[in-house]
Design a protein around this motif. Sequence first.
Motif, PDB file in Angstrom:
ATOM      1  N   ASN A   1       0.830  -1.206   0.000  1.00 51.34           N
ATOM      2  CA  ASN A   1       0.000   0.000   0.000  1.00 51.34           C
ATOM      3  C   ASN A   1       0.864   1.256   0.000  1.00 51.34           C
ATOM      4  OD1 ASN A   1      -2.763   1.226   0.378  1.00 51.34           O
ATOM      5  ND2 ASN A   1      -1.680   2.081   2.135  1.00 51.34           N
ATOM      6  N   TYR A   2       1.924   1.251   0.808  1.00 51.28           N
ATOM      7  CA  TYR A   2       2.805   2.419   0.874  1.00 51.28           C
ATOM      8  C   TYR A   2       3.512   2.650  -0.466  1.00 51.28           C
ATOM      9  CZ  TYR A   2       6.850   5.308   1.934  1.00 51.28           C
ATOM     10  OH  TYR A   2       7.807   6.286   1.901  1.00 51.28           O
TER      11      TYR A   2
ATOM     12  N   SER B   1       1.216   4.061  -3.013  1.00 53.52           N
ATOM     13  CA  SER B   1       0.882   5.473  -2.806  1.00 53.52           C
ATOM     14  C   SER B   1       1.985   6.398  -3.314  1.00 53.52           C
ATOM     15  CB  SER B   1       0.613   5.744  -1.322  1.00 53.52           C
ATOM     16  OG  SER B   1       1.812   5.759  -0.572  1.00 53.52           O
TER      17      SER B   1
ATOM     18  N   ASN C   1      -2.895   5.974  -8.989  1.00 58.63           N
ATOM     19  CA  ASN C   1      -4.153   6.296  -8.325  1.00 58.63           C
ATOM     20  C   ASN C   1      -4.622   7.684  -8.730  1.00 58.63           C
ATOM     21  OD1 ASN C   1      -4.138   3.919  -6.732  1.00 58.63           O
ATOM     22  ND2 ASN C   1      -2.675   4.877  -5.344  1.00 58.63           N
TER      23      ASN C   1
ATOM     24  N   LEU D   1      -5.020   9.856  -3.420  1.00 59.41           N
ATOM     25  CA  LEU D   1      -4.412   8.938  -2.462  1.00 59.41           C
ATOM     26  C   LEU D   1      -5.461   7.926  -2.027  1.00 59.41           C
ATOM     27  CD1 LEU D   1      -1.742   8.514  -0.951  1.00 59.41           C
ATOM     28  CD2 LEU D   1      -2.680   9.876   0.900  1.00 59.41           C
TER      29      LEU D   1
ATOM     30  N   SER E   1      -4.715   0.478  -1.415  1.00 57.07           N
ATOM     31  CA  SER E   1      -4.658  -0.396  -2.581  1.00 57.07           C
ATOM     32  C   SER E   1      -5.050  -1.844  -2.313  1.00 57.07           C
ATOM     33  CB  SER E   1      -3.248  -0.361  -3.177  1.00 57.07           C
ATOM     34  OG  SER E   1      -2.308  -0.786  -2.210  1.00 57.07           O
TER      35      SER E   1
ATOM     36  N   TRP F   1      -5.666   9.502   5.844  1.00 54.41           N
ATOM     37  CA  TRP F   1      -4.763   8.905   4.869  1.00 54.41           C
ATOM     38  C   TRP F   1      -3.728   9.913   4.412  1.00 54.41           C
ATOM     39  CZ3 TRP F   1      -8.596   6.218   0.985  1.00 54.41           C
ATOM     40  CH2 TRP F   1      -9.236   5.181   1.623  1.00 54.41           C
TER      41      TRP F   1
ATOM     42  N   GLN G   1       0.724   9.747   2.848  1.00 52.89           N
ATOM     43  CA  GLN G   1       1.889   8.896   2.632  1.00 52.89           C
ATOM     44  C   GLN G   1       2.668   8.694   3.920  1.00 52.89           C
ATOM     45  OE1 GLN G   1       4.096  10.612  -0.599  1.00 52.89           O
ATOM     46  NE2 GLN G   1       2.828   9.617  -2.147  1.00 52.89           N
TER      47      GLN G   1
END
Length: 115
Positions: free
Chosen positions: A48-49, A52, A58, A61, A64, A77, A79
Amino acid sequence: MGFLFGCLVLIVSSILVFRNLKIINPFTKGVGIAIALSILGAASLGQNYTQSLIPEANDGLGISNTIAYWIIGEDGWSQEVFKNMFEISLIVSLILIVTYPIVTVIETKLERKPA
């Protein structure tokens, strides 16, 4: 938060089932399950990180994968949050991995001790 609660319930219930079925080293096996779930969470949060970090992937943000969503939830949310959650999950995984041999030794010593 749902993932963490579900993992705790699964680990505790599996330890209780292992003890009731007289399976050798139930706590060691419980820590093993905790390690597997922790690594699954860390991999999901890591994916996921890194996802992003790719702005083209995407529209804005987002989270995923489902497991990362269960861990992070709806609020705040960014980063930085994604990175912090990933780093915390790695630390928890490493602590559990270090704990595994300690629990194994303690549990084995306690079983050998005459009652």
